[in-house]
Structure formats: structure tokens, C-alpha cells
Design a protein around this motif. Structure first.
Motif, short mmCIF file in Angstrom:
data_model
loop_
_atom_site.label_atom_id
_atom_site.label_comp_id
_atom_site.label_asym_id
_atom_site.label_seq_id
_atom_site.Cartn_x
_atom_site.Cartn_y
_atom_site.Cartn_z
N ASN A 75 39.19 37.99 57.94
CA ASN A 75 37.89 38.05 57.27
C ASN A 75 36.72 38.09 58.26
N ALA A 76 36.92 37.54 59.44
CA ALA A 76 35.86 37.59 60.46
C ALA A 76 35.61 39.01 60.92
N LYS A 77 36.63 39.85 60.82
CA LYS A 77 36.51 41.25 61.25
C LYS A 77 36.42 42.20 60.06
N ASN A 78 36.41 41.65 58.85
CA ASN A 78 36.38 42.50 57.64
C ASN A 78 37.48 43.55 57.68
N THR A 79 38.65 43.13 58.08
CA THR A 79 39.75 44.06 58.27
C THR A 79 41.04 43.52 57.67
N MET A 80 41.81 44.42 57.10
CA MET A 80 43.11 44.09 56.54
C MET A 80 44.17 44.93 57.24
N TYR A 81 45.39 44.41 57.29
CA TYR A 81 46.46 45.11 58.01
C TYR A 81 47.70 45.22 57.12
N LEU A 82 48.54 46.18 57.48
CA LEU A 82 49.85 46.30 56.86
C LEU A 82 50.86 46.59 57.96
N GLN A 83 51.67 45.61 58.29
CA GLN A 83 52.75 45.80 59.25
C GLN A 83 53.96 46.32 58.50
N MET A 84 54.41 47.49 58.88
CA MET A 84 55.53 48.12 58.20
C MET A 84 56.71 48.22 59.15
N VAL A 112 59.12 47.34 48.97
CA VAL A 112 58.74 47.06 50.36
C VAL A 112 58.96 45.60 50.74
N LYS A 113 59.34 44.79 49.77
CA LYS A 113 59.50 43.36 50.01
C LYS A 113 60.52 43.13 51.13
N GLY A 114 60.17 42.28 52.07
CA GLY A 114 61.05 41.97 53.19
C GLY A 114 60.89 42.91 54.38
N ARG A 115 60.20 44.02 54.18
CA ARG A 115 60.00 44.99 55.27
C ARG A 115 58.53 45.10 55.69
N PHE A 116 57.64 44.95 54.74
CA PHE A 116 56.20 45.07 55.00
C PHE A 116 55.55 43.69 54.96
N ARG A 144 49.66 57.47 42.65
CA ARG A 144 49.40 56.38 43.59
C ARG A 144 50.05 55.11 43.06
N GLU A 145 50.68 54.34 43.95
CA GLU A 145 51.36 53.13 43.54
C GLU A 145 50.95 51.94 44.39
N PHE A 146 51.04 50.76 43.79
CA PHE A 146 50.74 49.53 44.47
C PHE A 146 51.81 49.21 45.50
N VAL A 147 51.39 48.68 46.66
CA VAL A 147 52.32 48.31 47.72
C VAL A 147 52.30 46.79 47.97
N ALA A 148 51.10 46.25 48.23
CA ALA A 148 51.01 44.83 48.60
C ALA A 148 49.59 44.35 48.39
N ALA A 149 49.44 43.03 48.21
CA ALA A 149 48.11 42.45 48.05
C ALA A 149 48.06 41.09 48.74
N ILE A 150 46.83 40.68 49.07
CA ILE A 150 46.64 39.43 49.80
C ILE A 150 45.44 38.70 49.22
N SER A 151 45.56 37.38 49.17
CA SER A 151 44.51 36.56 48.57
C SER A 151 43.26 36.52 49.43
N GLY A 208 43.80 34.88 52.64
CA GLY A 208 44.98 35.39 53.35
C GLY A 208 46.20 34.49 53.25
N GLY A 209 46.10 33.41 52.53
CA GLY A 209 47.20 32.46 52.49
C GLY A 209 48.34 32.82 51.56
N SER A 210 48.08 33.74 50.65
CA SER A 210 49.11 34.15 49.69
C SER A 210 49.18 35.67 49.61
N THR A 211 50.39 36.16 49.37
CA THR A 211 50.61 37.60 49.29
C THR A 211 51.62 37.93 48.19
N TYR A 212 51.63 39.17 47.75
CA TYR A 212 52.70 39.65 46.88
C TYR A 212 52.90 41.14 47.16
#
Length: 123
Positions: free
Chosen positions: A74-83, A64-68, A45-52, A55-59
Motif C-alpha cells: 500500500n505504501a507503493k500503491n502497487t499489487m503483485y501476482l507471483q505466478m 491457480v490455487k497453490g501456484r499463484f 475475462r475471468e477472476f484469478v485472485a484477490a487480496i484484502s 493484504g492479510g487475506s487472499t482468495y
């Protein structure tokens, strides 16, 4: 113990797009840096992306940088990954979890790994 449920995977042609979702429960979602991981067949398993927390900061992983794009609601307790511009090498089971901290690529004790969502990219 929290719970994480991933969804949104599927089969797509190279160059296509998918949007993954991660629904969290059982913990204070907004208190955690959250991240996406993936595991390809025969690989670790490998790391892909993270968010603060807000939600204001990401790495991202270089692969995947530039594509994802990672985001959260937080109001919906949900996170997304647009690929976007998906490649065959993006084929994997994608998982979400809480990060150990900002800048980390490992996880903390939020929840056990969920079942993940399968992404398959054909060439």
C-alpha cells in the motif's frame, strides 16, 4: 477516476515463473480490495485472485490455487501476482482492478480496465 497499469508479462516455458505488477493511482488504493483477472483468446475475462485492504487475506480461483500468490504494497500503491508452475492454459492477458467487495469476483468503480500485460506459456 483512477488509473491502473499492469506490467511484468512475457513468454515463459511451462513450469516457469513470472511476477506481474499493478501500479494504481488516482484513488485511495488501500481502501479497496484488489484483484487480478485474465482473458484468454476467444474467452471471457475471468477472476484469478484477490487480496484484502491490508493484504492479510487472499482468495483464488481454483485453477491457480497453490501456484499463484497475490500480494500488495500500500505504501507503493502497487499489487503483485507471483505466478509459479505456469501452464499453457495460463496464457492470457492479465488485468488488475478493484473488487466490488471482500469475497466478490466482480469489480467496482475504481478505474477503467488498463491495457493489461500479456503472459504466454509455451509447452
Amino acid at each position: 477516476q483512477g488509473q491502473l497499469v499492469e506490467s511484468g508479462g512475457g513468454l515463459v516455458q511451462a513450469g516457469g515463473s513470472l511476477r506481474l505488477s499493478c501500479a494504481a493511482s488516482g484513488r485511495t488504493f488501500s481502501s479497496y480490495v484488489m484483484g487480478w483477472f485474465r482473458q484468454a483468446p476467444g474467452k471471457e475475462r475471468e477472476f484469478v485472485a484477490a487480496i484484502s485492504w491490508s493484504g492479510g487475506s487472499t482468495y483464488y480461483a481454483d485453477s491457480v490455487k497453490g501456484r499463484f500468490t497475490i500480494s500488495r504494497d500500500n505504501a507503493k500503491n502497487t499489487m503483485y501476482l507471483q505466478m509459479n508452475v505456469l501452464k499453457p492454459e495460463d496464457t492470457a492477458v492479465y488485468y488488475c482492478n478493484a473488487m466490488e467487495g471482500w469475497g466478490a469476483t466482480n469489480t467496482t468503480d475504481f478505474a477503467s480496465w488498463g491495457q493489461g500485460t500479456q503472459v504466454a506459456v509455451s509447452s
